[in-house]
Scaffold this motif. Structure first.
Motif, PDB file in Angstrom:
ATOM      1  N   UNK A 115       0.818  -1.209   0.000  1.00 21.33           N
ATOM      2  CA  UNK A 115       0.000   0.000   0.000  1.00 21.33           C
ATOM      3  C   UNK A 115       0.847   1.253   0.000  1.00 21.33           C
ATOM      4  N   UNK A 116       1.873   1.236   0.840  1.00 22.20           N
ATOM      5  CA  UNK A 116       2.630   2.472   1.016  1.00 22.20           C
ATOM      6  C   UNK A 116       3.690   2.658  -0.059  1.00 22.20           C
ATOM      7  N   UNK A 117       4.052   1.562  -0.748  1.00 23.13           N
ATOM      8  CA  UNK A 117       5.122   1.671  -1.738  1.00 23.13           C
ATOM      9  C   UNK A 117       4.780   2.693  -2.806  1.00 23.13           C
ATOM     10  N   UNK A 118       3.505   2.798  -3.118  1.00 23.79           N
ATOM     11  CA  UNK A 118       3.094   3.734  -4.166  1.00 23.79           C
ATOM     12  C   UNK A 118       3.268   5.173  -3.705  1.00 23.79           C
ATOM     13  N   UNK A 119       3.168   5.367  -2.408  1.00 27.28           N
ATOM     14  CA  UNK A 119       3.230   6.740  -1.902  1.00 27.28           C
ATOM     15  C   UNK A 119       4.661   7.161  -1.581  1.00 27.28           C
ATOM     16  N   UNK A 120       5.554   6.159  -1.398  1.00 26.19           N
ATOM     17  CA  UNK A 120       6.885   6.506  -0.905  1.00 26.19           C
ATOM     18  C   UNK A 120       7.984   6.328  -1.937  1.00 26.19           C
ATOM     19  N   UNK A 121       8.930   7.156  -1.819  1.00 25.45           N
ATOM     20  CA  UNK A 121      10.119   7.028  -2.643  1.00 25.45           C
ATOM     21  C   UNK A 121      11.001   5.953  -2.011  1.00 25.45           C
ATOM     22  N   UNK A 122      11.285   4.906  -2.748  1.00 20.75           N
ATOM     23  CA  UNK A 122      12.065   3.816  -2.161  1.00 20.75           C
ATOM     24  C   UNK A 122      13.479   4.230  -1.753  1.00 20.75           C
ATOM     25  N   UNK A 123      13.924   5.360  -2.273  1.00 17.13           N
ATOM     26  CA  UNK A 123      15.280   5.800  -1.933  1.00 17.13           C
ATOM     27  C   UNK A 123      15.358   6.378  -0.519  1.00 17.13           C
ATOM     28  N   UNK A 124      14.206   6.737   0.022  1.00 12.22           N
ATOM     29  CA  UNK A 124      14.250   7.336   1.356  1.00 12.22           C
ATOM     30  C   UNK A 124      14.532   6.283   2.399  1.00 12.22           C
ATOM     31  N   UNK A 125      14.527   6.726   3.632  1.00  8.02           N
ATOM     32  CA  UNK A 125      14.915   5.853   4.736  1.00  8.02           C
ATOM     33  C   UNK A 125      14.012   4.644   4.904  1.00  8.02           C
ATOM     34  N   UNK A 126      14.461   3.810   5.797  1.00 11.38           N
ATOM     35  CA  UNK A 126      13.662   2.658   6.150  1.00 11.38           C
ATOM     36  C   UNK A 126      12.327   3.126   6.703  1.00 11.38           C
ATOM     37  N   UNK A 127      11.302   2.406   6.336  1.00 10.19           N
ATOM     38  CA  UNK A 127      10.004   2.800   6.868  1.00 10.19           C
ATOM     39  C   UNK A 127       9.389   1.718   7.739  1.00 10.19           C
ATOM     40  N   UNK A 128      10.010   0.564   7.758  1.00 11.66           N
ATOM     41  CA  UNK A 128       9.462  -0.508   8.577  1.00 11.66           C
ATOM     42  C   UNK A 128      10.582  -1.295   9.244  1.00 11.66           C
ATOM     43  N   UNK A 129      10.366  -1.677  10.490  1.00 17.32           N
ATOM     44  CA  UNK A 129      11.356  -2.464  11.232  1.00 17.32           C
ATOM     45  C   UNK A 129      10.744  -3.779  11.691  1.00 17.32           C
ATOM     46  N   UNK A 130      11.535  -4.805  11.595  1.00 11.69           N
ATOM     47  CA  UNK A 130      11.103  -6.140  12.010  1.00 11.69           C
ATOM     48  C   UNK A 130      12.088  -6.620  13.069  1.00 11.69           C
ATOM     49  N   UNK A 131      11.615  -6.741  14.296  1.00  5.35           N
ATOM     50  CA  UNK A 131      12.459  -7.244  15.393  1.00  5.35           C
ATOM     51  C   UNK A 131      12.162  -8.731  15.512  1.00  5.35           C
ATOM     52  N   UNK A 132      13.100  -9.524  15.051  1.00  3.87           N
ATOM     53  CA  UNK A 132      12.791 -10.942  14.905  1.00  3.87           C
ATOM     54  C   UNK A 132      13.143 -11.750  16.150  1.00  3.87           C
ATOM     55  N   UNK A 133      12.351 -12.772  16.366  1.00  4.00           N
ATOM     56  CA  UNK A 133      12.651 -13.759  17.407  1.00  4.00           C
ATOM     57  C   UNK A 133      12.269 -15.120  16.859  1.00  4.00           C
ATOM     58  N   UNK A 134      13.030 -16.127  17.222  1.00  9.87           N
ATOM     59  CA  UNK A 134      12.754 -17.508  16.802  1.00  9.87           C
ATOM     60  C   UNK A 134      12.799 -17.675  15.288  1.00  9.87           C
ATOM     61  N   UNK A 135      13.641 -16.938  14.627  1.00  8.16           N
ATOM     62  CA  UNK A 135      13.811 -17.094  13.179  1.00  8.16           C
ATOM     63  C   UNK A 135      12.500 -17.042  12.406  1.00  8.16           C
ATOM     64  N   UNK A 136      11.696 -16.081  12.745  1.00  5.23           N
ATOM     65  CA  UNK A 136      10.396 -15.960  12.090  1.00  5.23           C
ATOM     66  C   UNK A 136      10.497 -15.242  10.746  1.00  5.23           C
ATOM     67  N   UNK A 137      11.510 -14.402  10.603  1.00  2.48           N
ATOM     68  CA  UNK A 137      11.618 -13.564   9.413  1.00  2.48           C
ATOM     69  C   UNK A 137      12.064 -14.370   8.193  1.00  2.48           C
ATOM     70  N   UNK A 138      11.268 -15.323   7.786  1.00  2.00           N
ATOM     71  CA  UNK A 138      11.607 -16.126   6.607  1.00  2.00           C
ATOM     72  C   UNK A 138      11.512 -15.219   5.379  1.00  2.00           C
ATOM     73  N   UNK A 139      12.662 -14.983   4.773  1.00  2.00           N
ATOM     74  CA  UNK A 139      12.666 -14.026   3.658  1.00  2.00           C
ATOM     75  C   UNK A 139      11.833 -14.538   2.489  1.00  2.00           C
ATOM     76  N   UNK A 140      11.859 -15.849   2.269  1.00  2.00           N
ATOM     77  CA  UNK A 140      11.078 -16.391   1.152  1.00  2.00           C
ATOM     78  C   UNK A 140       9.590 -16.129   1.340  1.00  2.00           C
ATOM     79  N   UNK A 141       9.142 -16.266   2.571  1.00  2.00           N
ATOM     80  CA  UNK A 141       7.720 -16.016   2.829  1.00  2.00           C
ATOM     81  C   UNK A 141       7.409 -14.542   2.580  1.00  2.00           C
ATOM     82  N   UNK A 142       8.275 -13.678   3.075  1.00  2.00           N
ATOM     83  CA  UNK A 142       8.040 -12.252   2.875  1.00  2.00           C
ATOM     84  C   UNK A 142       8.010 -11.901   1.392  1.00  2.00           C
TER      85      UNK A 142
END
Lengths: 748, 106, 244
Positions: free
Chosen positions: C39-66
C-alpha cells in the motif's frame, strides 16, 4: 630459582590454597590476599550511585574505577570505557553479588539493562590463574590413579567391588569386604601419592569417604586428598539444551589432587590425560576444571584469556549485543548454509576423496573473520586501515589494527592460529612414525585440537557464545561456498568430474574419455588459489553413492539408471573400497546401531560379492543363501537382536512400536528402563500388537519372525544394489527360489 | 542460530507435498512420471540451492527444464548413434542379405 | 463481496497491537507486512529511509515467505530486519529501534515478542522486568511515532502479559474462509465489517491480481531449518562423527 606455577587450587573463606608439584609430590601454599572481582559498565551517574550502595555491602571489599574495553570492537578501534571494579572477599560471592546488582540495585532505580556485568561466571581456578597470570599446566609428569565402581554398585553404595587401575581390590575368592577395599585404597594412595584421581563417578568421593568414617577410620588415617577433608563444589544438575535433556553430575574436590570424573569428561574420554594437559595449557583452566569442561567451554576459556590479556576486553556475562538491522536482501543472502554437491548415484570407479583440512578455522584465519572485524564499519580515525568484502554478502571485513591491541592479528584468528599450527606440527611428527608413548601423546593432542577446531565455526553461531556473532558465522559460510565452487571449476577444467561433495570434502573421478591433469598438481594449485590447503585424503577402487530411499524407482516399467541425472542421492549414504583394500561404509544399515548383527554381516557380504563379481546377480545369490538359512532356522537368535535407545518413559509413547513392546516386557519382569538406556530384543511376531511382538535377549525361546528379518535382508541388499539401478522387485525376480520371500518383503 | 528459511531441499519436499492432490488424481500410469519430476528437481538441488531464489518454485521449474534439456541431449546422441549404425547396415538391408561383414564401408 | 482487497482491509491503529496467532510459525504477520508495504510503496520514494522495522525472534523472518507476500521484491526495500537470539538481544533491539525510527516509520513488528524472555538462559527473576520494559518501550514508541506496532504471541499465558501493554488485541479465528482477525472477545462476522478482516490461509491466497503459491504453507509444515546446532551440541546428540 623462581618457583613453578601451581596446578591445583582450593578456595575457602576468602583464602586460596595453591598446590605446586614437587619432585616427590605436591606442596600447598596459602594465599590470603586474593580479591576476586567483577566489573560493571553503565552510565557514569548510575555507576557512581551503584558504587555508593556497594560500599556498604559486606561482600564487597573494595570498589574502584578502571579502564577496560567492554567488547572486542571497542578494543579494535582503540577505545576504552570506565568500568566499576567490585572486589569480593570470597570467590563464591561473585555470582550472588552480580545477581544483586542487576536484581536489586538496578531494578529499583534504573531501566533494565542499565548495568552490564563482566567477569561473573568464571570458574574459580580459571579466574585465579587469569588474575594472577598463572599458567596451571603441570610442571612434571602427572601420576594418576584410576578408581572405578559399576553403576549398580554405586547405586547400592557397595564399595567392596572397587577397582583400582582396572584391578578389583577384592581377592580372587571374591571375598571383598568394604574394609579391606578401603585398606587397599589407602595403601595405594600412600604409596603412589597420585596427583590426579581418575574416578568413574564423582560420587565415589563422598561414598568412599563416608564409608571410611562409618568403618571407624580416623580422618587423618583415610583421606582421598593429600590432606584430610573433601568438599562438594557443585550439585548435580539437569538441564535442557536444544530440546534434549542432559545431566551433569555433582562435582567434588579432594585437596591437593585434581579429580577427573570420567562420567563427565568429554576430553578425558576423547583424548585422555595428554589431551587434557594440552588443553590446560591452551585454555588456562586448571586440570580439574578443564576435565569437566565441554568443548564450547574450553574454547570460551581460551577466548576469555586471550581477550583479557592481549585485548584488555573483559568477559561479558550476557549476550546483549544484537545483530544490526539490515535489508531483506542481505538477510536472504546471508542466512544459509554451506554448499553440498548432490551425490551422483551409481557405481564409480577410480574415485579420489580430497579435503580442505580444517576449512572453517582456516577461512577465519585467511580472511581475518572475527567479531570485531566483520561489518565493523568503523571510522578509521587515527589508524590507517584496509578492508575487503565477503563474497555474496557484501559484509565489509576490516583489517586488524595493530596499534589498537597487543595481538598481531584479528581476535578469532589469534585464538585459532596456534591450534592450527600445533596440529600441523603434530601431523608432521606423526608422519615420521614416532615410538610409543610419544605417538599416542601426539594423537591425543591432535584429537583435542581437532575438536576445538571443529567447534569454532558452529560456536560463532551459538546464541550464548560470549564472543560469537552471527555475522561471522554467515561470512564463514559464504567463504566456504566460494571455496567449494572455485575448487569445482578448477577440477572440472583439469578433466575431473565431481561425484559428490560436502562442504569441505570432494569426491572426484576422471571424466570419461579424458586424460585428466595429475590430481596432486591440481590440488596444489587450488590450495594456492584459495589460500587453504586441499589434501588428497584417499583413493578408492570404487565408490557407490546410494539414492534416497523414496527415490529408488520401483515398478517393472521403470527404466532405472538410464537417465543421466538419475535418482536423487542421499547425502551421507555411501560405501566403497579403498585402493589399499579396506572398505568404507557410511550411513547404510551396517553402520546403524539398531541393525541386527546378522543383517549387518549379510550386508557386508553383499558388498564383498559386488566387489568380487561386479554383478548384481551374484549379490542376489548371496542374498538367496542368507534367506534360506534364515528360513531354515539356522541363524543364532542372538545375531538377530535389535538394540535401540529408549527416548522417553513407557507411558509417553503414543504408538505401539517394537520398543514399546520391549519396554512392556522389561516392566513385566520388574526391570526398570530409563530414557537414554537401551533395550535389546528379537522380533518374535511382528504382526502381534502386544508384548508378544518381541522377545528380550535374556528370555528363552528360539522363535523369530522370519518374514520380518527377510524384509530387513532385502532392504540391506537394496541399499547395496540401488546405486546400480536395482530396486527390490528386480532383486526378487533375480532370486531362483520364489518361495524364500513373502510378497510383503517388497512393500513398505 | 540463524536460518529463517527452509533449505532448498526442504522447500522441494514442501512443494511436492503441496501438489500431492494432483498426484492423487493422476491416472496410475502417470504417477511414476510425476514422482520422477521431483526426483529430477532434486538432482540439481545443489545448484538451485546455491542460486538462493526468493521463490524456490521458480528454481524447481528451471531445474525441470534443465533435466529436460539433459534428456534431450542424451536422446539426440542416441539417435545419432543409431542413425550412423543404420547408415552402415542399410545397403545389406536393401539387398535383403545378411552377411557378417557389415563394416566394409569404413 | 469485495474481491480486490480481501487482505488489505484492516487498518491498524497506531499504538501497540497484539496479534494472537495460532502458532509461533504463523505467517500472518508476513502477509500483513507485505500488504502494508504494498500500500505504502506507491506513496513513498524507495530511496528514502527505512520505513518498517522487524524485530525478529525464533527465526520468524523467513525471507522467502516475505517475498512471496508481495508482487515485487522492491516493495520490501524499505524493511529492516534484525534477529534476536536471546532475550537480552531482543531487549537491545527494541531500544535500538527507538533510536533509529523516526517520523517516516510506518510500521514496526515484533513476532513472538515474549518468547525469548522465557528461555532457560534468562534467570527467573529477570524475566518479567525485562519483558515489561521491552513492551512498554514498544507501546510508547507507537504513541510517539503514531505508527502501528504489531506484535504476535502464540502462547496464551504470555499473550495475557503482552495484552496489558497493547491498545488493541486481535485474535486469529479459523473460519471457513480462512483465518479471520477479530478484536478479542468478539465473534467473527461474515461480512467484511469493521470488526476484522479475513485472511485466506487455505490452499493459496488472493493477492490483488494473481494467486500466489503457498510458501507459508510449507514453512508452517516443516518450519525453517531446525535451530542451528553447535557442533558440540550435535556431538552431544550423537549426530556427529569426528575422527582425530
Amino acid at each position: 630459582m623462581s618457583r613453578t606455577d601451581p596446578y591445583a587450587f582450593e578456595f575457602d573463606d576468602g583464602t586460596v590454597r595453591e598446590w605446586r608439584l614437587t619432585d616427590r609430590g605436591a606442596e600447598p601454599t596459602l594465599v590470603e590476599d586474593y580479591t576476586p572481582a567483577l566489573f560493571v559498565s553503565g552510565p557514569d551517574d548510575a555507576l557512581a550511585d551503584l558504587r555508593a550502595r556497594l560500599e556498604s555491602d559486606p561482600k564487597t571489599v573494595e570498589t574502584r574505577v578502571e579502564r577496560w574495553a567492554t567488547d572486542l570492537h571497542e578494543a579494535h578501534v582503540g577505545e576504552r570505557s570506565e568500568l566499576l571494579r567490585v572486589g569480593c572477599d570470597r570467590v563464591d560471592d561473585v555470582r550472588q553479588l552480580a545477581r544483586e546488582i542487576r536484581g536489586v540495585h538496578e531494578s529499583g532505580t534504573h531501566a533494565p539493562g542499565t548495568f552490564r556485568l563482566f567477569d561473573v561466571d568464571l570458574e574459580p581456578g580459571f579466574r585465579y590463574c587469569l588474575d594472577r597470570g598463572i599458567d596451571p599446566a603441570p610442571t612434571r609428569e602427572l601420576r594418576t590413579l584410576r578408581l572405578e565402581l559399576e553403576d549398580r554398585e554405586l547405586a547400592d553404595g557397595d564399595v567392596s567391588g572397587l577397582r583400582i587401575e582396572d584391578e578389583p581390590v577384592a581377592g580372587e575368592d571374591g571375598g571383598g569386604d568394604p574394609r579391606s577395599a578401603l585398606e587397599t585404597l589407602r595403601t595405594r594412595l600412600e604409596r603412589e601419592d597420585p596427583d590426579v584421581l581418575v574416578v568413574s563417578h564423582g560420587e565415589l568421593i563422598p561414598l568412599l569417604s563416608e564409608h571410611a568414617t562409618e568403618l571407624g577410620f580416623e580422618e587423618d588415617e583415610f583421606h582421598l586428598g593429600r590432606v584430610p577433608g573433601w568438599t562438594q563444589l557443585a550439585g548435580e544438575n539437569t538441564y535442557e539444551s536444544y530440546g534434549r535433556v542432559g545431566h551433569s553430575p555433582a562435582r567434588y574436590r579432594a585437596p591437593g589432587r585434581a579429580i577427573v570424573d570420567t562420567s563427565n569428561s568429554f576430553l578425558w574420554n576423547q583424548s585422555g590425560l595428554a589431551g587434557l594437559e594440552y588443553m590446560v595449557e591452551q585454555t588456562g583452566r586448571p586440570l580439574q576444571e578443564a576435565a569437566w569442561g565441554s568443548i564450547g567451554t574450553l574454547l570460551t576459556s581460551r577466548q576469555i584469556r586471550l581477550a583479557r590479556r592481549e585485548w584488555a576486553v573483559l568477559a561479558p556475562q550476557n549476550k546483549w549485543e544484537p545483530e544490526r538491522f539490515s535489508d531483506l536482501r542481505t538477510l536472504h543472502a546471508a542466512d544459509r548454509g554451506g554448499f553440498t554437491f548432490e551425490p551422483k548415484v551409481g557405481f564409480h570407479e577410480d574415485v579420489h576423496e580430497i579435503d580442505f583440512a580444517s576449512l572453517y578455522p582456516r577461512i577465519i584465519c585467511e580472511h581475518g573473520i572475527s567479531p570485531e572485524t566483520v561489518d565493523c564499519a568503523h571510522d578509521a580515525g587515527d589508524f590507517v586501515h584496509d578492508s575487503h568484502r565477503v563474497p555474496e554478502l557484501g559484509y565489509e571485513v576490516c583489517e586488524h589494527v595493530p596499534e589498537a591491541t597487543d595481538g598481531d592479528a584479528a581476535f578469532l584468528p589469534t585464538v585459532l592460529e596456534p591450534l592450527l599450527s600445533d596440529r600441523g606440527d603434530i601431523k608432521a611428527r606423526l608422519a615420521d612414525d614416532p615410538a610409543e608413548p610419544e605417538a599416542s601423546r601426539l594423537r591425543a593432542e591432535s584429537g583435542a585440537i581437532k575438536w576445538v577446531l571443529v567447534s569454532c565455526f558452529g560456536y560463532q553461531g551459538y546464541r550464548n557464545a560470549k564472543y560469537g556473532r552471527i555475522e561471522c558465522h554467515e561470512a564463514i559460510n559464504a567463504y566456504a561456498r566460494d571455496v567449494a565452487l572455485t575448487a569445482k571449476r578448477r577440477l572440472e577444467d583439469a578433466g575431473w568430474r565431481i561425484v559428490h561433495g560436502i562442504v569441505d570434502s570432494l569426491w572426484v573421478t576422471p571424466r570419461e574419455g579424458v586424460e585428466p591433469e595429475p590430481l596432486e598438481a591440481v590440488i596444489d594449485e587450488i590450495s594456492a588459489d584459495v589460500g587453504i590447503p586441499l589434501e588428497h585424503d584417499g583413493s578408492y577402487e570404487w565408490v557407490c553413492f546410494v539414492p534416497l530411499r523414496d527415490s529408488i524407482p520401483d515398478g517393472p516399467d521403470e527404466g532405472a539408471g538410464a537417465f543421466e541425472s538419475g535418482s536423487a542421492g542421499a547425502l551421507t549414504k555411501y560405501f566403497g573400497k579403498r585402493e589399499a583394500g579396506a572398505y568404507k561404509f557410511r550411513g547404510i544399515e551396517l553402520r546403524q546401531r539398531s541393525t541386527p548383527a546378522f543383517v549387518a554381516e549379510s550386508q557386508r557380504a553383499f558388498v564383498e560379492a559386488l566387489d568380487r563379481e561386479r554383478d548384481p546377480e551374484a549379490v542376489c545369490d548371496v542374498l538367496e543363501r542368507r534367506l534360506s538359512s534364515l528360513r531354515g532356522g539356522d541363524v543364532d537368535p542372538s545375531a538377530l537382536e535389535i538394540t535401540t535407545r529408549v527416548s522417553k518413559p513407557l507411558s509417553a509413547y503414543r504408538k505401539r512400536t517394537r520398543t514399546v513392546a520391549a519396554l512392556e516386557r522389561y516392566e513385566r519382569r520388574g526391570i526398570d528402563r530409563q530414557p537414554g538406556q537401551s533395550v535389546r530384543y528379537v522380533v518374535a511376531d511382528d504382526d502381534a500388537s502386544g508384548p508378544e511382538r518381541v522377545r528380550l535377549s535374556f528370555e528363552a525361546g528360539g522363535e523369530y519372525d522370519v518374514d520380518y528379518y527377510a524384509t530387513q535382508l532385502v532392504r540391506a541388499c537394496e541399499s547395496v544394489l540401488s546405486p546400480l539401478g536395482w530396486d527390490r522387485s528386480r532383486i526378487r525376480r533375480a532370486l531362483h527360489d520364489g518361495r524364500l520371500l513373502e510378497l510383503s518383503a517388497f512393500v513398505d | 542460530m540463524g536460518r529463517t528459511n527452509p533449505t532448498y531441499r526442504d522447500a522441494l519436499r514442501g512443494l511436492e507435498s503441496e501438489w500431492k492432490p494432483m498426484r492423487r488424481a493422476l491416472r496410475r500410469e502417470y504417477q511414476a512420471d510425476f514422482d520422477r519430476l521431483f526426483d529430477r528437481g532434486r538432482t540439481f538441488a545443489d545448484a538451485a540451492g546455491y542460486a538462493n531464489p526468493t521463490d524456490p518454485e521458480r528454481a524447481l521449474l528451471l531445474s525441470l527444464a534443465l533435466a529436460h534439456e539433459v534428456e534431450l541431449r542424451r536422446l539426440r546422441a542416441e539417435l545419432e548413434e543409431r542413425e550412423q549404425c543404420n547408415d552402415r547396415t542399410a545397403p545389406e538391408e536393401r539387398d535383403g542379405r545378411t552377411t557378417a561383414g557389415g563394416d566394409e564401408r569404413e | 463481496m469485495d474481491t480486490h482487497t480481501p487482505t488489505l482491509g484492516l487498518e491498524f491503529e497506531s499504538g501497540l497491537t497484539l496479534l494472537e496467532v495460532p502458532s509461533p510459525r504463523s505467517t500472518i504477520l508476513h502477509r500483513l507486512v507485505g500488504a502494508r508495504l504494498t500500500e505504502s510503496a506507491t506513496e513513498h520514494d524507495p530511496e528514502t529511509n527505512a520505513t518498517a522495522y522487524w524485530i525478529d525472534a525464533r527465526n520468524t523472518a523467513a525471507t522467502q515467505v516475505l517475498y512471496d507476500c508481495v508482487s515485487s521484491d522492491r516493495t520490501l526495500e524499505s524493511l529492516r530486519v534484525a534477529r534476536a537470539f536471546t532475550a537480552y538481544q531482543h531487549h537491545s533491539l527494541v531500544r535500538r529501534v527507538t533510536r533509529q525510527a523516526g517520523p517516516e516509520t510506518e510500521l514496526i513488528v515484533a513476532p513472538n515478542v515474549a518468547s525469548l524472555y522465557h528461555d532457560a538462559d534468562l534467570p527467573e527473576w529477570e524475566r518479567e522486568g525485562l519483558l515489561a520494559a521491552a513492551l512498554e518501550t514498544l507501546a510508547e514508541l507507537g504513541r510517539v511515532l503514531s505508527c502501528p506496532i504489531l506484535v504476535t504471541s502464540a502462547d496464551e499465558n504470555r499473550a495475557d502479559t503482552v495484552a496489558e501493554y497493547a491498545a488493541t488485541t486481535l485474535e486469529c479465528v479459523r473460519t471457513r474462509e480462512g483465518i479471520r482477525l477479530v478484536r478479542s472477545g468478539e465473534e467473527p462476522t461474515d461480512d467484511d465489517g469493521e470488526m476484522g478482516s479475513a485472511i485466506d490461509d487455505t490452499a493459496g491466497y488472493w493477492h490483488g491480481t494473481h494467486w500466489q503459491t503457498t510458501i507459508p504453507y510449507w514453512v508452517d509444515l516443516y518450519g525453517a531449518v531446525a535451530e542451528g546446532q553447535s557442533i558440540v551440541e550435535a556431538y552431544d546428540r550423537g549426530l556427529l562423527e569426528v575422527t582425530a
